[in-house]
Design a protein around this motif. Sequence first.
Motif, PDB file in Angstrom:
ATOM      1  N   TRP A  56       0.836  -1.200   0.000  1.00 22.27           N
ATOM      2  CA  TRP A  56       0.000   0.000   0.000  1.00 22.27           C
ATOM      3  C   TRP A  56       0.877   1.259   0.000  1.00 22.27           C
ATOM      4  CZ3 TRP A  56      -3.440   1.585   4.825  1.00 22.27           C
ATOM      5  CH2 TRP A  56      -4.045   2.831   4.576  1.00 22.27           C
ATOM      6  N   ILE A  61      -1.582   2.318  -5.747  1.00 21.88           N
ATOM      7  CA  ILE A  61      -2.599   1.787  -6.665  1.00 21.88           C
ATOM      8  C   ILE A  61      -2.068   0.630  -7.523  1.00 21.88           C
ATOM      9  CG2 ILE A  61      -2.093   3.423  -8.555  1.00 21.88           C
ATOM     10  CD1 ILE A  61      -5.615   2.444  -7.357  1.00 21.88           C
TER      11      ILE A  61
ATOM     12  N   LEU B  37      -7.260   5.164  -4.641  1.00 20.57           N
ATOM     13  CA  LEU B  37      -6.710   4.607  -3.395  1.00 20.57           C
ATOM     14  C   LEU B  37      -5.871   5.684  -2.726  1.00 20.57           C
ATOM     15  CD1 LEU B  37      -6.100   2.247  -1.434  1.00 20.57           C
ATOM     16  CD2 LEU B  37      -4.098   1.738  -2.839  1.00 20.57           C
ATOM     17  N   TYR B 220     -11.680   4.465   1.224  1.00 15.04           N
ATOM     18  CA  TYR B 220     -10.304   4.272   0.747  1.00 15.04           C
ATOM     19  C   TYR B 220      -9.860   5.301  -0.285  1.00 15.04           C
ATOM     20  CZ  TYR B 220     -13.095   1.311  -2.430  1.00 15.04           C
ATOM     21  OH  TYR B 220     -14.056   0.815  -3.266  1.00 15.04           O
ATOM     22  N   ASN B 224      -8.499   7.804   2.883  1.00 14.21           N
ATOM     23  CA  ASN B 224      -7.203   7.126   3.026  1.00 14.21           C
ATOM     24  C   ASN B 224      -7.204   5.914   3.955  1.00 14.21           C
ATOM     25  OD1 ASN B 224      -5.928   9.403   1.528  1.00 14.21           O
ATOM     26  ND2 ASN B 224      -6.516  10.530   3.361  1.00 14.21           N
ATOM     27  N   GLY B 225      -8.295   5.159   3.950  1.00  9.34           N
ATOM     28  CA  GLY B 225      -8.421   4.028   4.871  1.00  9.34           C
ATOM     29  C   GLY B 225      -7.665   2.779   4.460  1.00  9.34           C
ATOM     30  N   GLY B 226      -7.174   2.745   3.232  1.00 13.00           N
ATOM     31  CA  GLY B 226      -6.437   1.560   2.781  1.00 13.00           C
ATOM     32  C   GLY B 226      -7.263   0.729   1.815  1.00 13.00           C
TER      33      GLY B 226
END
Lengths: 394, 394
Positions: A56, A61, B37, B220, B224-226
């Motif tokens: 990540w 991406i 992402l 996400y 920005n949660g993954g």
Amino acid sequence: MSELTVRAEKLDAADELAGLRAQFVLDEVVYLDGNSLGALPAAVPGRVEDVVRRQWGALRIRSWDESGWWTAPERIGDRIAPLVGAAAGQIVVGDSTSVNVFKALVAAVRMAGPGRDEIVVDATTFPTDGYIAESAARMTGCTLRPVTPAEVPGALGERTAAVLLNHVDYRTGRLHDLPGLTAAVHAAGAVVVWDLCHSAGALPVGLDEHGVDLAVGCTYKYLNGGPGSPAYLYVRSALQDRFDSPLPGWNSHAEPFGMRPDYEAAPGALRGRVGTPDILSMLALEAALEVWDGVSVEAVRAKSLALTDFFLECVAGYAPAGRVESVTPAAHEERGSQVALRCEDAGDVMKRLIERGVVGDFRSPDVLRFGFTPLYVGFGDVERAARVLGEVVA
Amino acid sequence: MSELTVRAEKLDAADELAGLRAQFVLDEVVYLDGNSLGALPAAVPGRVEDVVRRQWGALRIRSWDESGWWTAPERIGDRIAPLVGAAAGQIVVGDSTSVNVFKALVAAVRMAGPGRDEIVVDATTFPTDGYIAESAARMTGCTLRPVTPAEVPGALGERTAAVLLNHVDYRTGRLHDLPGLTAAVHAAGAVVVWDLCHSAGALPVGLDEHGVDLAVGCTYKYLNGGPGSPAYLYVRSALQDRFDSPLPGWNSHAEPFGMRPDYEAAPGALRGRVGTPDILSMLALEAALEVWDGVSVEAVRAKSLALTDFFLECVAGYAPAGRVESVTPAAHEERGSQVALRCEDAGDVMKRLIERGVVGDFRSPDVLRFGFTPLYVGFGDVERAARVLGEVVA
């Protein structure tokens, strides 16, 4: 040293799976709650760190492709497949068990022939299955028939569309007759959905061998995937073309990046996918499953039965007669990998057991549950747990 | 040094949010794909390690209580709430966006009055919304009416039960008129569901202020949660008693550990929960949200517009006239936080941009998407991205 302690030592010395314990993070606690949340496999922390920091953090991406994120649901499904007796290409991982029960039951009703408008469900099962079955029935115009597992064969008929059964009862640990009940459901012309939450990873399931239609299960009990790790859905290959999902999210589309306004289901098990897969939890699960490399489910089952047999024997030896009563079947063919003891003051007893380093759990109103994960529980643990229980209830 | 480079330096120097970039793990790449992402917040790896090693590894089952796992869905929902203009107690986190769209739409139809049997959906939206809306319509006996957002007001009527709209279009970056469309849906007596995937965390949403009924969103992108971090569901407090979920899993029960065979929905937003929450991903998200402490969404919006304005200006300055064409609205009130450029050979152009360290994404057949996350994208990044784009398409 008591006779049971000596026996435990001998059993541990002869245990071919004993070495697997080193692949888990454990301490001096006797952890008999792996049927609720499996212990942490030692391979997981490093893998998760790599997923977070490199996949990540650095690749961002690009990891959907380069780190295999996009194909994780089916890849990890194929890793679970041999543990439940399934050939590859029939399992996808993702969503919670409840969501998968919904997918499976609605799809099962849609597969059933015309005139079939009843869903039979095990009334004694883990409640979420019943709640979701009720919703599935309501939304497909079916009638829900909650019955005990023993009543299932008698409840089947020309109107039965689908039957939802639990392989091992979450409370008593009773193992139901998957081959026999599956055959009975099929004889009635209906579709069967099995919930494997309390059996997968603890005993052979034989999904393909017994012709199971659909199955769901969680991965955080005997598969040690971590808290709330994603569940899985099995769709027998012969039925995949007819699997008509009530949750046809873009991940189940034949061409997910075509961004087409019209829906066309992907071929195969993929059509059980819904939305974007939960990568951190999913790849933690993938690392957790590496523990199974070279481990046979049959060996796990043999040890599981030896553990629960020995626990029952130790409890009989240590606890005052009549103080606790097993509600788990004595017959091996009816026993999962847990022992449930009925005990009047079970809530209080479990609290004191935990204080003394023996962790099981309490199920309202009066049941002590002890789960035995053969990958990391030894016979010495079993003897100690029973001994402490005997002291606590004395 | 070009005039645009000088401008970028001045804009960066005056940027009050510039310091937030240090709270993310970034490198020399210009990352303009945070709308797909989000980048890794620096607080996440340590938190995840603690969740895995200590909470799961050492505390094991105790963490459901002691580490706050059980209440994470509503606790993190309350953390997201101010970012979308919601008071506490109206958001729960869990499941994918697709699953939440299903919950919200079915519940919306059930809230609608008798005789209302149509679901209106934005036909230009991210496809999963349309696919799920089709399933929700099929399972509630409704007719699906896919229309363009401009046609929505004209499509509303006495038969409209629910309307599913996207706040910002995933492809063009067009921001739709949430207050106006919500009012129109309400004037028609219907229930509105907003999909906030491409707006939450990038601009003010004002759910409470505008009387939105139900909303869903992923975490996400701008949050920005993954990868695949859980989505959320907003149910306006006044409607919570009438929220009748199609996925009534045990986590939404008034007494989840009562293990009762009959279902009784929990009060409040909790009834949007379903199964066991996905803890690793959920707590990674919780750590990611700490970046927002003390950050105002209004300031983020102001910077977002300045970034996209400047990007359009730089593209006009660097790219040959007519080579790329913006399909993102020029008017601020119609623009989200991304710029979409139409370009004949967009797939190839994006490949070359990525090779040169400028990461956006390609949406079939001919769109280059660039997302601007104000928390970590600067004006220098914007100038460089446009300059490299100009060179690539020259």
